[in-house]
Every structure is written in C-alpha cells, then in structure tokens.
Design a protein around this motif. Structure first.
Motif, PDB file in Angstrom:
ATOM      1  N   UNK A  86     -48.961   4.896 -19.342  1.00 14.81           N
ATOM      2  CA  UNK A  86     -48.904   4.254 -17.898  1.00 14.81           C
ATOM      3  C   UNK A  86     -47.531   4.849 -17.381  1.00 14.81           C
ATOM      4  N   UNK A  87     -47.728   5.355 -16.327  1.00 16.18           N
ATOM      5  CA  UNK A  87     -46.574   5.978 -15.645  1.00 16.18           C
ATOM      6  C   UNK A  87     -46.144   5.512 -14.445  1.00 16.18           C
ATOM      7  N   UNK A  88     -44.780   5.205 -14.232  1.00 10.42           N
ATOM      8  CA  UNK A  88     -44.536   4.606 -12.700  1.00 10.42           C
ATOM      9  C   UNK A  88     -43.112   5.106 -12.315  1.00 10.42           C
ATOM     10  N   UNK A  89     -43.167   5.465 -10.977  1.00 10.01           N
ATOM     11  CA  UNK A  89     -42.018   5.876 -10.401  1.00 10.01           C
ATOM     12  C   UNK A  89     -41.435   4.676  -9.589  1.00 10.01           C
ATOM     13  N   UNK A  90     -40.189   4.552  -9.573  1.00 12.94           N
ATOM     14  CA  UNK A  90     -39.540   3.225  -8.642  1.00 12.94           C
ATOM     15  C   UNK A  90     -38.349   4.142  -7.972  1.00 12.94           C
ATOM     16  N   UNK A  91     -38.577   4.129  -6.800  1.00  6.76           N
ATOM     17  CA  UNK A  91     -37.433   4.777  -5.830  1.00  6.76           C
ATOM     18  C   UNK A  91     -36.418   3.862  -5.316  1.00  6.76           C
ATOM     19  N   UNK A  92     -35.401   4.246  -5.433  1.00  6.28           N
ATOM     20  CA  UNK A  92     -34.150   3.697  -4.919  1.00  6.28           C
ATOM     21  C   UNK A  92     -33.262   4.378  -3.726  1.00  6.28           C
ATOM     22  N   UNK A  93     -33.324   4.253  -2.634  1.00  5.79           N
ATOM     23  CA  UNK A  93     -32.437   4.974  -1.759  1.00  5.79           C
ATOM     24  C   UNK A  93     -31.673   4.166  -0.645  1.00  5.79           C
ATOM     25  N   UNK A  94     -31.308   2.954  -1.337  1.00  6.09           N
ATOM     26  CA  UNK A  94     -30.393   2.108  -0.588  1.00  6.09           C
ATOM     27  C   UNK A  94     -29.276   1.586  -1.337  1.00  6.09           C
ATOM     28  N   UNK A  95     -28.110   1.434  -0.867  1.00  5.53           N
ATOM     29  CA  UNK A  95     -26.851   1.097  -1.546  1.00  5.53           C
ATOM     30  C   UNK A  95     -26.652  -0.410  -1.761  1.00  5.53           C
ATOM     31  N   UNK A  96     -27.880  -1.462  -1.295  1.00  7.99           N
ATOM     32  CA  UNK A  96     -27.771  -2.616  -1.528  1.00  7.99           C
ATOM     33  C   UNK A  96     -28.078  -3.051  -2.857  1.00  7.99           C
ATOM     34  N   UNK A  97     -27.075  -3.967  -3.336  1.00  9.81           N
ATOM     35  CA  UNK A  97     -27.285  -4.496  -4.888  1.00  9.81           C
ATOM     36  C   UNK A  97     -28.503  -4.965  -5.154  1.00  9.81           C
ATOM     37  N   UNK A  98     -28.910  -5.750  -4.171  1.00  5.15           N
ATOM     38  CA  UNK A  98     -30.202  -6.574  -4.148  1.00  5.15           C
ATOM     39  C   UNK A  98     -31.574  -5.515  -4.362  1.00  5.15           C
ATOM     40  N   UNK A  99     -31.306  -4.591  -3.731  1.00  2.32           N
ATOM     41  CA  UNK A  99     -32.472  -3.476  -4.134  1.00  2.32           C
ATOM     42  C   UNK A  99     -32.308  -2.855  -5.176  1.00  2.32           C
ATOM     43  N   UNK A 100     -31.190  -2.640  -5.843  1.00  2.54           N
ATOM     44  CA  UNK A 100     -31.046  -1.915  -7.280  1.00  2.54           C
ATOM     45  C   UNK A 100     -31.497  -3.008  -8.269  1.00  2.54           C
ATOM     46  N   UNK A 101     -31.158  -4.231  -7.942  1.00  2.00           N
ATOM     47  CA  UNK A 101     -31.532  -5.217  -9.078  1.00  2.00           C
ATOM     48  C   UNK A 101     -32.976  -5.477  -9.076  1.00  2.00           C
ATOM     49  N   UNK A 102     -33.759  -5.286  -7.821  1.00  2.00           N
ATOM     50  CA  UNK A 102     -34.987  -5.473  -7.676  1.00  2.00           C
ATOM     51  C   UNK A 102     -35.731  -4.423  -8.514  1.00  2.00           C
ATOM     52  N   UNK A 103     -35.195  -3.213  -8.468  1.00  2.00           N
ATOM     53  CA  UNK A 103     -35.722  -2.180  -9.074  1.00  2.00           C
ATOM     54  C   UNK A 103     -35.759  -2.117 -10.707  1.00  2.00           C
ATOM     55  N   UNK A 104     -34.346  -2.810 -10.930  1.00  2.00           N
ATOM     56  CA  UNK A 104     -34.414  -2.673 -12.459  1.00  2.00           C
ATOM     57  C   UNK A 104     -35.293  -4.004 -12.961  1.00  2.00           C
ATOM     58  N   UNK A 105     -35.538  -5.065 -12.342  1.00  2.00           N
ATOM     59  CA  UNK A 105     -36.559  -6.227 -12.413  1.00  2.00           C
ATOM     60  C   UNK A 105     -37.798  -5.603 -12.579  1.00  2.00           C
ATOM     61  N   UNK A 106     -38.185  -4.712 -11.786  1.00  2.00           N
ATOM     62  CA  UNK A 106     -39.513  -4.323 -11.767  1.00  2.00           C
ATOM     63  C   UNK A 106     -39.894  -3.466 -12.998  1.00  2.00           C
ATOM     64  N   UNK A 107     -38.534  -2.471 -13.500  1.00  2.00           N
ATOM     65  CA  UNK A 107     -38.851  -1.682 -14.380  1.00  2.00           C
ATOM     66  C   UNK A 107     -38.866  -2.683 -15.791  1.00  2.00           C
ATOM     67  N   UNK A 108     -38.144  -3.351 -15.710  1.00  2.00           N
ATOM     68  CA  UNK A 108     -38.140  -4.345 -17.042  1.00  2.00           C
ATOM     69  C   UNK A 108     -39.401  -5.180 -17.271  1.00  2.00           C
TER      70      UNK A 108
END
Length: 205
Positions: A86-108
């Motif tokens: 399975x192959x997944x791309x998670x894009x982060x183009x915001x400097x908001x810590x909440x968005x970064x943590x959300x991306x990390x949550x999804x990845x985990x």
C-alpha cells in the motif's frame, strides 16, 4: 458233532470279515482325509480373507498419507505470493503545528493498521511552501516526534521541497538545515504528481 456245513459257513464268514475289514477302514480313512483337507482349505480361505480385509484400511491410510505428502510438497514448491505494498502520500504545505501533527497522526495510524495485518505499506510525507518548517532543524515544532516515529515506523519517510528550501535560504540569507530524517527532492509538488502517476494514494490533511 459239529455240522460240517455250519463249520464251513462260520469259517467263510470270519474270512470275509478279515478281508473286508481293512478295506472298509481304509475307505473310511480315505473319506476322512478329504474332509479334513476341505476344512483346512476353508480355514485358510477365512484367514486369507481376514488378512485382505485387515490390509485394506492400512492401504487406505497409506494412500491418504501419500496424497497429503504430495499436496504439501506441491504447496511448498509454489513461489511465495508477494502482496503489492500500500502506498500513501501525505502532503503538508502549512506552517500550522496542528496540520503537521495531523499528518503524523495519519501516517502513524495507517502504518500501524497495515503492520497489524501483516501487509506492506509505504508512506511519504511531502512538505513544500510553509510546510517545510515541519522538517527544518531550527523551526520544526514536531522534530522530537519525528525522531521517535522514524525509529518505530521506518516505512514512513519525509521529503522536503528543494525549491522551497532554496527560496527560504535567499529570503533569510542563511543556510536552511533540515532534520536528519528529511530527504530533499527537487520539487515537492512534482514529487506528489509523480507518485500519483505511479499509483500512490494522495491525502491532504
């Protein structure tokens, strides 16, 4: 006086008994022998039948064992089926810590889900624009979390946009150092496009 005729008759009778007796016994003996042979043959046939019946289950068990062994060998000879990851791309183009943590949550969560299933998965977190701060060594608000995540989930990788890094260097007039877990790609947007063209799934937090 003994009557001569009577005496002759008695002698003749005794002689007949003497002559006939052994023949009769012999004939009786001859009759008895075949009977004994017939009984012996019947007994042998019964024993033979029992042996055949007893050998049938053993033969069936042997046949079943042979079939099971052949099936196991055939299964072992088959090449292992490798599941497509399975192959997944998670894009982060915001400097908001909440968005970064959300991306990390999804990845985990995704990585752990497929790990529990025993299925391979590859996840790329692609950062560009203001999202590059996620991977900057001096400004990342999630740097400690990424360090831990990279050790526990090596299937998750982090890509930094080279164009954004160069633009920040010019704007801030200094080198933009990235965390050790980051890998620089020429363009974050192009990286997302190319992975999608290869069949990767795309998710934007």
């Amino acid at each position: 006086m003994i009557n001569p005729k009577l005496a002759m008759a008695v002698i003749s009778g005794v002689a007949m008994l003497i002559l006939v007796g052994p023949n009769a016994r012999a004939e009786q003996g001859n009759l008895l022998v075949p009977q004994a042979s017939e009984k012996s043959e019947a007994s042998n046939q019964k024993h033979s039948g029992r042996h055949k019946q007893a050998s049938k289950p053993a033969q069936k068990r042997t046949n079943k064992q042979d079939l099971a062994n052949r099936a196991a060998m055939a299964q072992a000879a088959k090449p292992g089926i490798v599941k497509k990851p399975h192959q997944l791309i998670l894009q982060v183009n915001s400097n908001e810590p909440a968005m970064m943590n959300l991306a990390l949550n999804n990845a985990t969560n995704v990585a752990q889900y497929y790990r529990d299933l025993g299925e391979p998965v590859s996840i790329e977190v692609v950062t560009f624009g203001p999202g590059l701060h996620m991977l900057r060594d001096d400004t990342s608000p999630v740097k400690p979390r990424i360090e831990v995540l990279a050790m526990s989930h090596p299937e998750i990788s982090f890509k930094a946009c080279g164009n954004t890094q160069e633009n920040m260097r010019k704007a801030e007039n200094k080198d933009i150092n990235l965390i050790p877990q980051a890998t620089v790609v020429k363009s974050g947007v192009v990286r997302v496009i190319e992975l999608q063209e290869q069949g990767w799934s795309y998710v934007k937090p």
